[in-house]
Design an enzyme around this catalytic site. Structure first.
Site, mmCIF file in Angstrom:
data_model
loop_
_atom_site.group_PDB
_atom_site.id
_atom_site.type_symbol
_atom_site.label_atom_id
_atom_site.label_comp_id
_atom_site.label_asym_id
_atom_site.label_seq_id
_atom_site.Cartn_x
_atom_site.Cartn_y
_atom_site.Cartn_z
ATOM 1 N N PRO A 1 -63.915 -31.306 9.988
ATOM 2 C CA PRO A 1 -65.626 -31.389 8.778
ATOM 3 C C PRO A 1 -67.150 -30.091 8.748
ATOM 4 O O PRO A 1 -67.235 -29.898 9.971
ATOM 5 C CB PRO A 1 -66.524 -32.748 9.221
ATOM 6 C CG PRO A 1 -65.519 -32.730 10.968
ATOM 7 C CD PRO A 1 -64.234 -32.287 10.391
ATOM 8 N N GLU A 2 -66.690 -29.313 7.866
ATOM 9 C CA GLU A 2 -67.118 -28.582 7.197
ATOM 10 C C GLU A 2 -68.108 -28.841 6.200
ATOM 11 O O GLU A 2 -67.325 -30.014 5.109
ATOM 12 C CB GLU A 2 -67.286 -26.327 7.611
ATOM 13 C CG GLU A 2 -66.885 -26.785 8.687
ATOM 14 C CD GLU A 2 -66.908 -25.039 8.889
ATOM 15 O OE1 GLU A 2 -66.640 -24.332 8.739
ATOM 16 O OE2 GLU A 2 -65.280 -24.720 9.595
ATOM 17 N N LYS B 1 -73.730 -31.098 7.350
ATOM 18 C CA LYS B 1 -73.106 -31.860 7.891
ATOM 19 C C LYS B 1 -72.866 -33.395 8.196
ATOM 20 O O LYS B 1 -72.151 -33.704 8.711
ATOM 21 C CB LYS B 1 -72.371 -31.135 9.755
ATOM 22 C CG LYS B 1 -71.963 -29.768 9.254
ATOM 23 C CD LYS B 1 -71.095 -29.304 10.648
ATOM 24 C CE LYS B 1 -70.647 -27.993 10.188
ATOM 25 N NZ LYS B 1 -70.935 -26.844 11.758
ATOM 26 N N ARG C 1 -60.896 -37.419 18.971
ATOM 27 C CA ARG C 1 -62.033 -37.067 19.881
ATOM 28 C C ARG C 1 -63.410 -37.850 20.321
ATOM 29 O O ARG C 1 -63.914 -37.391 21.680
ATOM 30 C CB ARG C 1 -61.951 -35.362 19.356
ATOM 31 C CG ARG C 1 -60.670 -34.303 19.705
ATOM 32 C CD ARG C 1 -61.037 -33.553 20.016
ATOM 33 N NE ARG C 1 -61.749 -32.789 20.704
ATOM 34 C CZ ARG C 1 -61.441 -31.129 20.658
ATOM 35 N NH1 ARG C 1 -60.951 -30.439 19.236
ATOM 36 N NH2 ARG C 1 -62.922 -30.927 21.574
ATOM 37 N N ARG D 1 -67.188 -19.430 20.037
ATOM 38 C CA ARG D 1 -66.067 -19.838 19.198
ATOM 39 C C ARG D 1 -65.677 -18.778 19.140
ATOM 40 O O ARG D 1 -65.732 -17.987 18.788
ATOM 41 C CB ARG D 1 -66.764 -20.578 18.043
ATOM 42 C CG ARG D 1 -67.963 -21.567 17.870
ATOM 43 C CD ARG D 1 -67.583 -22.986 18.599
ATOM 44 N NE ARG D 1 -66.311 -23.327 18.026
ATOM 45 C CZ ARG D 1 -66.662 -24.063 16.671
ATOM 46 N NH1 ARG D 1 -67.730 -24.680 17.223
ATOM 47 N NH2 ARG D 1 -65.036 -24.275 16.169
#
Length: 268
Positions: free
Chosen positions: A2-3, A60, A112, A254
DNA sequence: TCCTATGTTGTATG
DNA sequence: ACATACAACATAGG
């Protein structure tokens, strides 16, 4: 996944349930962090028999309204997704919330478990929603708004800067890399080093990538191979513009992908 | 087994 | 106050 564009896509999936009453609420794994800050029994009691009346996204974040005065905020985390399932659907191990409507289930799943649910009451949107920063495609998101942030965070590398949701709501790892690649800006450049002209360039590509991502989402997520997006995960991927082998390194915590030729460090 | 993963938050450290 | 690095969260897949 999800962006911002995919968050909007997920919202649209549940939007198929707009105008329909919630007949049953099933909650699972209620000890998991997904439920942190939300008590499952409260949520059940609040949503049951109310109609899903509307929904919106902001970066988001997603907000679903039930009846007139109940709100469910959803953040998909890294692997969350929303789906519509047939009436005989059996919940899977990663399904955390399911709302039964007349002819389907609305399901939130997240393997997750980095996603979050948040419940709010009241006729008005919750304050944590109304306090969100200006969306990228709103008129309040101006070049000056970006410039001011660059000045404040002058020691932050551009890659880390773009990931800050307080100013760039909805931008995530791949969008940030795509924006910097198109603006030909090295991800390690410090925000305070950008000239006004380069801030303008960064600003325009932020908006461009956002618009383009929304459009691609409408057209089935078929990004052309002219996008960095299509090459960033390939081992030994090459820059779609100049053919140079892409560089990869952790920046701002990242994995960052860029073209060492198209995106040089600023010359002095 | 080891490494990676479209995210966020907290802690330690400079 | 700012910034960085790192771990933590929990799971799947190469």
């Amino acid at each position: 996944m999800p962006e911002l564009a995919e968050v909007e896509h997920n919202r649209q999936i549940w939007a198929r349930g707009h105008g329909n009453k919630v007949l049953e609420v099933v909650t699972r794994n209620i000890r998991s962090p997904i439920w942190q800050g939300t008590r499952a029994p409260d949520l059940v009691k609040t949503l049951i028999r109310k109609s899903l009346s509307g929904s919106e996204t902001h970066g988001k974040q997603m907000l679903f309204q039930f009846g007139r005065d109940a709100w469910l905020g959803i953040h998909l985390g890294m692997t969350g997704r929303l789906s519509v399932e047939p009436p005989d659907y059996r919940l899977g191990k990663h399904d955390h919330l399911a709302l039964r409507q007349a002819d389907h289930w609305l399901v939130f799943s997240d393997p997750r478990r980095f996603g979050r649910l948040r419940l709010a009451h009241g006729v008005d949107r919750p304050s944590w929603w109304t306090r969100l920063p200006p969306p990228i495609l709103s008129s309040r998101f101006t070049k000056e708004w970006v410039a001011e942030f660059c000045a404040r965070r002058k020691g932050t590398p551009l890659k880390a800067l773009l990931l800050m949701q307080e100013r760039f709501p909805g931008i995530g790892n791949w969008m940030a890399d795509e924006i910097l690649w198109r603006a030909r800006l090295n991800p390690k450049i410090l925000a305070g080093k950008l000239s006004s002209a380069l801030i303008g360039k960064l600003y325009r590509w932020i908006r461009w990538v956002t618009v383009a991502a929304m459009k691609e989402m409408d057209e089935n997520w078929e990004f052309p191979s002219t996008w960095l997006f299509r090459h960033r995960w390939e081992a030994g991927g090459h820059c779609p513009r100049c053919g140079t082998e892409l560089a990869r390194e952790k920046i701002g915590g990242r994995t960052t992908c860029w073209c060492p030729v198209c995106q040089p460090q600023l010359s002095k």
